[in-house]
Design an enzyme around this catalytic site. Sequence first.
Site, mmCIF file in Angstrom:
data_model
loop_
_atom_site.group_PDB
_atom_site.id
_atom_site.type_symbol
_atom_site.label_atom_id
_atom_site.label_comp_id
_atom_site.label_asym_id
_atom_site.label_seq_id
_atom_site.Cartn_x
_atom_site.Cartn_y
_atom_site.Cartn_z
ATOM 1 C CB ALA A 1 -0.851 -0.206 1.212
ATOM 2 N N GLY B 1 0.689 -5.071 0.737
ATOM 3 C CA GLY B 1 -0.489 -4.941 -0.114
ATOM 4 C C GLY B 1 -0.005 -5.490 -1.368
ATOM 5 C CD GLU C 1 -2.566 -7.458 2.536
ATOM 6 O OE1 GLU C 1 -2.272 -6.435 2.419
ATOM 7 O OE2 GLU C 1 -3.252 -7.813 3.310
ATOM 8 C CD GLU D 1 1.675 -5.655 5.471
ATOM 9 O OE1 GLU D 1 2.634 -6.632 5.688
ATOM 10 O OE2 GLU D 1 1.017 -5.632 4.460
HETATM 11 C C1 3H9 Z 1 0.849 -2.259 3.546
HETATM 12 O O1 3H9 Z 1 0.827 -2.731 2.376
HETATM 13 C C2 3H9 Z 1 -0.627 -2.188 4.089
HETATM 14 C C3 3H9 Z 1 -1.370 -3.088 3.725
HETATM 15 O O2 3H9 Z 1 -1.138 -4.305 3.966
HETATM 16 C C4 3H9 Z 1 -2.827 -3.008 3.843
HETATM 17 C C5 3H9 Z 1 -3.402 -1.698 3.673
HETATM 18 C C6 3H9 Z 1 -4.949 -1.644 3.830
HETATM 19 N N1 3H9 Z 1 4.677 3.431 0.038
HETATM 20 O O3 3H9 Z 1 13.433 1.878 0.163
HETATM 21 P P1 3H9 Z 1 13.775 2.604 -0.995
HETATM 22 C C7 3H9 Z 1 9.251 4.941 -1.391
HETATM 23 S S1 3H9 Z 1 2.291 -1.317 4.546
HETATM 24 C C8 3H9 Z 1 5.093 4.631 -0.284
HETATM 25 O O4 3H9 Z 1 14.725 3.672 -0.903
HETATM 26 P P2 3H9 Z 1 14.749 0.398 -2.121
HETATM 27 C C9 3H9 Z 1 10.383 5.295 -0.424
HETATM 28 O O5 3H9 Z 1 9.708 6.094 0.633
HETATM 29 C C10 3H9 Z 1 3.212 -1.354 3.003
HETATM 30 N N2 3H9 Z 1 6.379 4.846 -0.770
HETATM 31 O O6 3H9 Z 1 14.214 1.717 -2.368
HETATM 32 C C11 3H9 Z 1 11.213 5.927 -1.266
HETATM 33 O O7 3H9 Z 1 11.099 7.216 -1.603
HETATM 34 P P3 3H9 Z 1 12.014 8.168 -1.612
HETATM 35 C C12 3H9 Z 1 4.092 -2.738 3.123
HETATM 36 C C13 3H9 Z 1 7.037 4.067 -0.652
HETATM 37 O O8 3H9 Z 1 15.007 0.023 -3.595
HETATM 38 C C14 3H9 Z 1 11.229 5.042 -2.646
HETATM 39 O O9 3H9 Z 1 9.884 4.417 -2.586
HETATM 40 N N3 3H9 Z 1 5.191 -2.406 2.275
HETATM 41 C C15 3H9 Z 1 6.763 2.570 -0.233
HETATM 42 O O10 3H9 Z 1 16.053 0.329 -1.290
HETATM 43 C C16 3H9 Z 1 12.366 4.148 -2.720
HETATM 44 O O11 3H9 Z 1 12.511 3.286 -1.634
HETATM 45 C C17 3H9 Z 1 6.566 -2.219 3.062
HETATM 46 O O12 3H9 Z 1 6.737 -1.986 4.071
HETATM 47 C C18 3H9 Z 1 5.398 2.336 0.147
HETATM 48 N N4 3H9 Z 1 5.023 1.053 0.186
HETATM 49 O O13 3H9 Z 1 13.776 -0.804 -1.597
HETATM 50 C C19 3H9 Z 1 7.504 -2.149 2.076
HETATM 51 N N5 3H9 Z 1 7.929 1.783 -0.453
HETATM 52 O O14 3H9 Z 1 12.915 7.976 -2.933
HETATM 53 C C20 3H9 Z 1 8.463 -0.890 2.273
HETATM 54 C C21 3H9 Z 1 8.980 2.328 -0.677
HETATM 55 O O15 3H9 Z 1 11.122 9.513 -1.756
HETATM 56 N N6 3H9 Z 1 9.335 -0.718 1.102
HETATM 57 N N7 3H9 Z 1 8.513 3.673 -0.896
HETATM 58 O O16 3H9 Z 1 12.836 8.495 -0.630
HETATM 59 C C22 3H9 Z 1 10.616 -1.049 1.240
HETATM 60 O O17 3H9 Z 1 10.841 -2.242 2.000
HETATM 61 C C23 3H9 Z 1 11.443 -0.829 0.186
HETATM 62 O O18 3H9 Z 1 11.274 0.272 -0.165
HETATM 63 C C24 3H9 Z 1 11.692 -1.590 -1.031
HETATM 64 C C25 3H9 Z 1 12.577 -1.144 -2.062
HETATM 65 C C26 3H9 Z 1 12.312 -3.043 -0.658
HETATM 66 C C27 3H9 Z 1 10.541 -1.815 -1.833
#
Ligand code: 3H9
Length: 686
Positions: A64, A103, A106, A126
Amino acid sequence: MTNPLCTLSHEDGVAVLAIDSPPVNALGQAVRQAIHETMGKALADPAVTAVVILCAGRTFFAGADITEFGKPFAAPGLHDMFDRFDGASKPIVAAIHGTALGGGLELALACHYRVAVPTAKLGLPEVALGLLPGAGGTQRAPRLIGVAQALDLIVGGKPVAAAQALRIGLIDRVLEGQDMRAEAVAYARELVASGAPLRRTRDLPADLTPQEAAATIADYRARHAKSFVGFKAPGNIVRAIEAATDRPFEAGLTREWELFEELMASPESAAQRHIFFAERAAAKVPVARDCGEVAIASVAVVGAGTMGSGITLAFLNAGFPVTMIDVNPPALERGAAHVRATLEALASKGRITPSVRDARMAAFATATALDAVARADLVVEAVFERLDLKQQVFRQIDALAKPGAVLASNTSFLDLDAIAAVTARPADVVGLHFFAPANIMRLLEVVRGAKTSDRVIQTAMTLGRKLGKVAVLSGVCDGFIANRAMARRSEAADRLLEQGVMPWDVDAAMVGYGFPMGPFQMMDLVGLDVIGWDKENTAGRTVQEVLCEAGRLGQKSGSGYYDYDAQRRGTPSAFAEATIRDFAARSGQPAPTLSAQDIIEHLLFPVVNEGAKLLEEGIALRASDIDMALVAGYAWPVYTGGPMIWGDHCGLARIVAALDEQIAQGAPITVSNLLRTKAAAGETFL
Ligand code: 3H9
């Protein structure tokens, strides 16, 4: 009209939905809308026999959109989308590359089949944001992979690789990965040709009866009780998974949403989400866009002590060849033995394969002559913490290192500019302040000297990432960000002792707040003679001096603030208590009676105050950097978000009043102007 976020194409009866929303295809409103509409079109098309959903760019959906959290969810919600997926009368296949997270996974679980390239990772992380998978993850995952695996996946929060995902049944096939799109389309055609059923995860039975699930969950809780303390999400996740086993799917979804909303409103989740963004913000530092970076292909570490060998390991573990140098052969041999033993231990515990161990051993060299720095692109000095010694080493490094090499000091509080000044290339000198043990602790303070070039700063920030650390930029000052802020906690703790408050009460309050140990337990662990005791000049002026003079140097001598048994278990010491009472009696004041909350505020409000000073002096770039540094470097409990955001929650005016009160009682502290101004204006740091 085609939607730029989601293109629809057809390949021989298979519709392919390709989502392209950089950087990580987060499922924000616009993306949800695009998928919902396009999927509707694909499913309604009579020529379409199956649908493949995949992402462009570096990854499958990362979850999400976290930036939407805290605002009302705009339609279409993930649940609406997934209902459409579930209910489709044609097979939908998720084709996964990069990371399918939260998400994003999911969404894949709501598809009928899942395939992934070999390098893909899949997870429901999450929990790290203080949340649970709120779009059916806690209901679908147990049905697909079983309750025990779902607990590991969702409470543990660690993504699994494609091969493991296949083993546990999370995906149906690992593709070759040469051409994911073509292979996924071929898979969809196979499904159609073989008349494969529409496998709706929601309709699968849970693998355990409610009674069996309750027993599995109770066992899981008991095994992990310690790591749940202070966090709200693990408990709610476990409850949601329980609901997957004792009620129908729809009722389970309702329960999952209740538990999700409870978490979303919790301060713990707000704090953990703050840290998620703080980590990413810390990587953004003010350097010229085109400054470039020094290519680091080989590293030399000067000094083979605890820090030198830990730093060597940190680089070896990240794949760099390292030469560890120490002019003292026995010290070099001790350090090298530690490096080798640690690599062996990693292999014997199965954390690295024997071939990785061998590669790291082969990348490790030692030398007793400093001229070995000549081959390195990066030299990290980690000799004893004395300015004259470090200056002498830097003069030699300057004479020997190749032009353009990065010259780093691991000093933890000395003046980096005074070190850089003895070289002919201060622009190449930077602080790389590792925290012990350097191969484990996540914080790396990158210290910018007055003359350090942008190129070198950018190189150091990138290195931090390559080492798997959180790099936080700091200016030059005594102690930099983390040690300087936390020194105020130690001083406040010492002041309490001198008023007659017992160390175990102080430690218990800190552990209750969420630190793994209190300041006096920490002193006993590190050694009372190591920090802040001058053997030549000791005169029973402080509790610490009295303890050291009595040979009570901490755990290593069997006693310090606590008495230790053979297993190093500490109990309150009568000697320490008598010493403290003696000091308190001299003040003529009765020892104060403080609650745990009083102690927390007494120790941690000065840290918030120091954080404000770090900001007003420009040592730290942002308040969130201070939070990040203390969470990563001092195990400040992540569910409070770090001192600055915690300070905001406590109320800055209240903090100023409490600090003024401490000053009135004689504490030698001053209140930061920034803190006073913000408090007066009713502002916050974040
Ligand atoms: C969820 O899904 C809830 C649901 O179950 C239910 C809902 C109802 N959203 O980390 P990076 C941005 S909770 C928005 O530097 P990498 C990040 O801020 C979510 N933005 O890259 C950054 O922005 P900026 C569950 C996001 O290659 C840019 O993307 N998911 C999100 O080292 C690059 O990110 C997670 O917890 C997001 N979901 O790593 C996954 N994710 O450039 C969280 C990233 O402006 N994300 N951004 O600073 C990660 O673990 C890592 O970002 C990922 C990439 C592995 C994907």
